[in-house]
Write an enzyme that holds these catalytic residues in place. Structure first.
Site, PDB file in Angstrom:
ATOM      1  N   SER A 182     -12.842 -34.504  32.674  1.00 33.11           N
ATOM      2  CA  SER A 182     -14.177 -34.234  32.134  1.00 33.11           C
ATOM      3  C   SER A 182     -14.793 -35.540  31.617  1.00 33.11           C
ATOM      4  O   SER A 182     -14.967 -36.484  32.367  1.00 33.11           O
ATOM      5  CB  SER A 182     -14.095 -33.163  31.041  1.00 33.11           C
ATOM      6  OG  SER A 182     -15.365 -32.698  30.674  1.00 33.11           O
TER       7      SER A 182
ATOM      8  N   ASP B 125     -18.574 -25.161  38.986  1.00 34.45           N
ATOM      9  CA  ASP B 125     -18.429 -25.685  37.624  1.00 34.45           C
ATOM     10  C   ASP B 125     -19.800 -25.776  36.952  1.00 34.45           C
ATOM     11  O   ASP B 125     -20.655 -26.562  37.380  1.00 34.45           O
ATOM     12  CB  ASP B 125     -17.770 -27.070  37.688  1.00 34.45           C
ATOM     13  CG  ASP B 125     -17.486 -27.664  36.310  1.00 34.45           C
ATOM     14  OD1 ASP B 125     -17.893 -27.069  35.294  1.00 34.45           O
ATOM     15  OD2 ASP B 125     -16.849 -28.739  36.270  1.00 34.45           O
TER      16      ASP B 125
ATOM     17  N   HIS C  68     -14.497 -25.268  35.250  1.00 36.72           N
ATOM     18  CA  HIS C  68     -14.373 -26.574  34.589  1.00 36.72           C
ATOM     19  C   HIS C  68     -12.965 -26.720  34.031  1.00 36.72           C
ATOM     20  O   HIS C  68     -12.580 -26.037  33.086  1.00 36.72           O
ATOM     21  CB  HIS C  68     -15.403 -26.691  33.461  1.00 36.72           C
ATOM     22  CG  HIS C  68     -15.490 -28.067  32.862  1.00 36.72           C
ATOM     23  ND1 HIS C  68     -15.995 -29.147  33.548  1.00 36.72           N
ATOM     24  CD2 HIS C  68     -15.109 -28.537  31.645  1.00 36.72           C
ATOM     25  CE1 HIS C  68     -15.942 -30.228  32.776  1.00 36.72           C
ATOM     26  NE2 HIS C  68     -15.403 -29.886  31.620  1.00 36.72           N
TER      27      HIS C  68
END
EC number: 3.1.1.32
Length: 413
Positions: A220, A346, A375
């Protein structure tokens, strides 16, 4: 491995035969419920195999990197079967921290000094029991970067440490300033655009184990930071390879997606509160430079960044910060092999903002896109506690970089 090559006529015939001979179906018969369950199960199975379980899309800017991945990382060519009862994006994202196991890992913590007088917390897993790499001087090192508010205790980080341990490698987790319990010594935290702390960490790791190869994995925001770092450094880095998971490539698009009503409720508000909690823990040192009361009233990540992050790192506007933080603008300058895994569903990194065309222009880049996964989800198996698709991508790519790295030289050829 499940095969998609089955005959629907046989499936229908066998199901009908069973219902006719084993279940006496009538308007009031006891077999009605069972027949409905069987019918629904067959229909759901067909839908899942046809519409949910799919092979990922592998995109690369060069044939050499593409073929290297196909040969050394079989997972990039295999069908991804998301957990059948939670393949939807938001469900994968929300459940992953709760259903995946947290392997037991004992870290050795190290605090290193930063140029501004602050301190950075590193958690080492030395893997001194490694059989394949018993010499610590040459034992490969994997640098791990967690997400926005993550630490070395996140399940996805622990899984990568476990995978590295199985390969015989050493791991070190770079915890962003102020998130893992250490004291904040200066009024500065972190952001995706600023890579000074990451450069300090990589240089420290290299000095500590000069003969050991180093690769990195970012998740991320950690992946965004890694990509920005590589874009700035070009060839001037000791990293042999990088893998990035669920990165947000265009911060404007990511933020807009998370501000949609449902995603704001499920994710944005929670992450904003986590960021605020971290700031509040360090209020004594931060309130000397920033209006913390104003920061604590932010309702979204964008408002938090407008009131805190962009000001801290000297941007004239929040838009200037978001532009600088978006890795998509630096992909053309990446000179180290980098594999990027994103899910098309996502909500943190919407599919239209995944940089397919930019990746095609750089032979050092490869992009792996799954239809599902959410995600940092990528759950698979009936009960996905032990391993995820993301874990398998990490393990195979890490092994390929460390043990077959010669195949990654001169990718532009």
């Amino acid at each position: 491995m499940i095969s998609l090559d089955f005959n629907f006529n046989i499936l229908t015939r066998d199901l009908s035969h069973y219902l006719e001979n084993q279940v006496k179906v009538g308007l009031f018969g006891s077999g009605v419920g069972l027949s409905l369950v069987l019918g629904f199960s067959a229909a759901y199975t067909c839908y899942y195999l046809l519409s949910v379980a799919k092979k990922p899309q592998l995109i690369s800017g060069g044939k050499k990197f593409y073929h290297f991945l196909r040969e050394q990382c079989p997972v990039v060519s295999e069908t991804y079967y998301p957990t059948f009862w939670c393949w939807e994006s938001r469900i994968q994202t929300l459940l992953r921290p709760f259903v995946t196991a947290k392997p037991g890992v004992v870290y050795r913590n190290e605090l290193i000094k930063a140029a501004d007088g602050g301190q950075i917390s590193l958690d080492w897993f030395d893997n001194d029991d490694s059989l394949s790499h018993p010499d610590p001087a040459t034992r490969p090192t994997v640098l791990l970067l967690p997400g926005l508010t993550g630490t070395s205790r996140e399940s996805y980080i622990l899984h990568m440490v476990q995978q590295s341990r199985d390969l015989g490698y050493r791991c070190v987790v770079f915890n962003n300033r102020g998130v893992s319990g250490e004291t904040l010594l200066t009024p500065r935290t972190y952001c995706a655009a600023n890579t000074e702390d990451l450069e300090t960490v990589i240089e420290h790791i290299q000095r500590t184990n000069e003969a050991a190869p180093i690769m990195a994995a970012g998740v991320s925001m950690g992946g965004m930071m890694l990509a920005n770092y590589l874009g700035r450094k070009g060839r001037k880095t000791c990293l042999k390879g990088v893998v990035v998971f669920s990165a947000g490539w265009d911060v404007f698009e990511c933020t807009a997606s998370l501000e949609k009503p449902l995603d704001r409720f499920l994710f944005n508000s929670y992450l904003t509160s986590c960021l605020q909690a971290s700031v509040d823990r360090h209020r004594p040192v931060l309130e000397k430079c920033y209006d913390i009361d104003h920061v604590m009233k932010a309702k979204t990540i964008r408002e938090f960044d407008e009131r805190f992050t962009s000001i801290m790192f000297g941007y004239s506007t929040n838009d200037d910060y978001y532009l600088d933080a978006s890795p998509v603008h630096r992909l053309k300058s990446v000179q180290v092999p980098m594999l990027c895994l994103n899910a098309a569903d996502d909500v943190f990194s919407p599919s239209h903002a995944i940089p397919v065309e930019a990746v095609k222009q750089n032979p050092n880049l490869a992009l792996l896109i799954t239809c599902h996964g959410g995600h940092i989800g990528f759950l698979e198996g009936v009960w996905p506690r032990r391993s995820t698709y993301m874990d398998r991508v990490f393990k195979q790519f890490a092994k390929a970089v460390i043990e077959q790295g010669i195949g990654l030289q001169d990718l532009s050829c």
